[in-house]
Design an enzyme around this catalytic site. Sequence first.
Site, PDB file in Angstrom:
ATOM      1  N   LYS A   1       0.626  -0.941   0.003  1.00 54.12           N
ATOM      2  CA  LYS A   1      -0.086  -0.070   0.072  1.00 54.12           C
ATOM      3  C   LYS A   1       0.883   1.441   0.005  1.00 54.12           C
ATOM      4  O   LYS A   1       1.966   1.205   0.132  1.00 54.12           O
ATOM      5  CB  LYS A   1      -0.989   0.017   1.376  1.00 54.12           C
ATOM      6  CG  LYS A   1      -2.038  -1.098   1.296  1.00 54.12           C
ATOM      7  CD  LYS A   1      -2.777  -1.272  -0.224  1.00 54.12           C
ATOM      8  CE  LYS A   1      -3.766  -0.301  -0.007  1.00 54.12           C
ATOM      9  NZ  LYS A   1      -4.696  -0.265  -1.061  1.00 54.12           N
TER      10      LYS A   1
ATOM     11  N   HIS B   1      -1.523   3.868  -7.481  1.00 55.46           N
ATOM     12  CA  HIS B   1      -2.701   4.539  -7.481  1.00 55.46           C
ATOM     13  C   HIS B   1      -2.376   6.043  -8.213  1.00 55.46           C
ATOM     14  O   HIS B   1      -2.809   6.841  -7.757  1.00 55.46           O
ATOM     15  CB  HIS B   1      -3.656   4.484  -6.194  1.00 55.46           C
ATOM     16  CG  HIS B   1      -3.647   3.345  -5.597  1.00 55.46           C
ATOM     17  ND1 HIS B   1      -4.643   2.174  -6.382  1.00 55.46           N
ATOM     18  CD2 HIS B   1      -3.633   2.733  -4.430  1.00 55.46           C
ATOM     19  CE1 HIS B   1      -4.645   1.187  -5.566  1.00 55.46           C
ATOM     20  NE2 HIS B   1      -4.000   1.447  -4.343  1.00 55.46           N
TER      21      HIS B   1
END
Length: 350
Positions: free
Chosen positions: A75, A93
């Site tokens: 993450k 992302h």
Amino acid sequence: MTHLWVRAEQRPNEERVGLTPEGAAALIAAGLRVTVEESSVRAIPLGGYRDAGCEIAPENSWPDAPRDAIIFGLKELPEDGTPLPHRHIMFGHAFKGQHSGRRLLERFKAGGGTLYDLEYLVDETGRRVAAFGYWAGYAGAAVTLKAWAAQQQGGICGPVGVYPSKDALNAALASELDATDATRPRAIVIGALGRVGTGAADLCTAMGVEVTKWDMAETASGGPFPEILAHDIFLNCIFARPGTPVFVPRSALTAHRALTAIGDVACDPDSDYNPVPVYDRATSWDAPVLRVAKDPVLDVMAIDNLPSMLPVESSQDYAAQLLPSLLTLTDLDAGVWGRARATFLDHLEG
């Protein structure tokens, strides 16, 4: 010697890891150097990595790692604005119009580092070589069913947490559904042929929930899709991209509908291509749903680290898929790594 540095995850409720001790042993046998940070939360104990021959580093010490080390996590990094000089493997992302992604790319530009985004590690056909999708779908469907069950009791879904196994999750969820004394809801899964959709549909089937399975063929018309509003639960398992149709428009908030719970497993609320534009932010483990309408009620589940609800199983599954690519880290200019770097460079200048 190629040096892979497995960092500790710094995001709350993130216990997964992308490399198991068995995988680390395979990398070391292939001539790679592997460092694993200590972690207060990682689901797989540190001892196995030590026994495999890994070097052990203090938790969150990766910023001081040798400049030639490849930093591997899952993450996002802390958003502290610092330049990033290392090569990083992680889910960034950053390539689909996300506003936070632009800031991340600026940090790489400032530091001279490179992002090898796990979402963009693809084979020659463009298919991802590894994904958590199945477990994201499985857990996302579970939380969405928990939200529906809470609605039947006149409430809203409470906090969720880690389960030691899939069986434990299933047993707990079945008890919650049974306690409502209500007939099982009807669900529709869009993206049912993919990994995410398969996991979501499997969870629904395990709970005795009737599932309508849609994929690209059923959504090719571009909408609107009144069939979605006719189901109690909608599970979006398609990642947003240009051309993705809107599945649930804002007009649905006040429309006549059976739909009361949406599980946006893809969870991309700040993308310009969000196919579920009835909410504007991700939800969390402490507050799993966002209530976006009250008459009739509509809750949206949009947790973006769902596989961590089953961290051991999801880590083992993902690490097994990724290991063949990690074994090719000695040649970062070719194969999946070369393609990922090219994608990064395209967006860095975009």
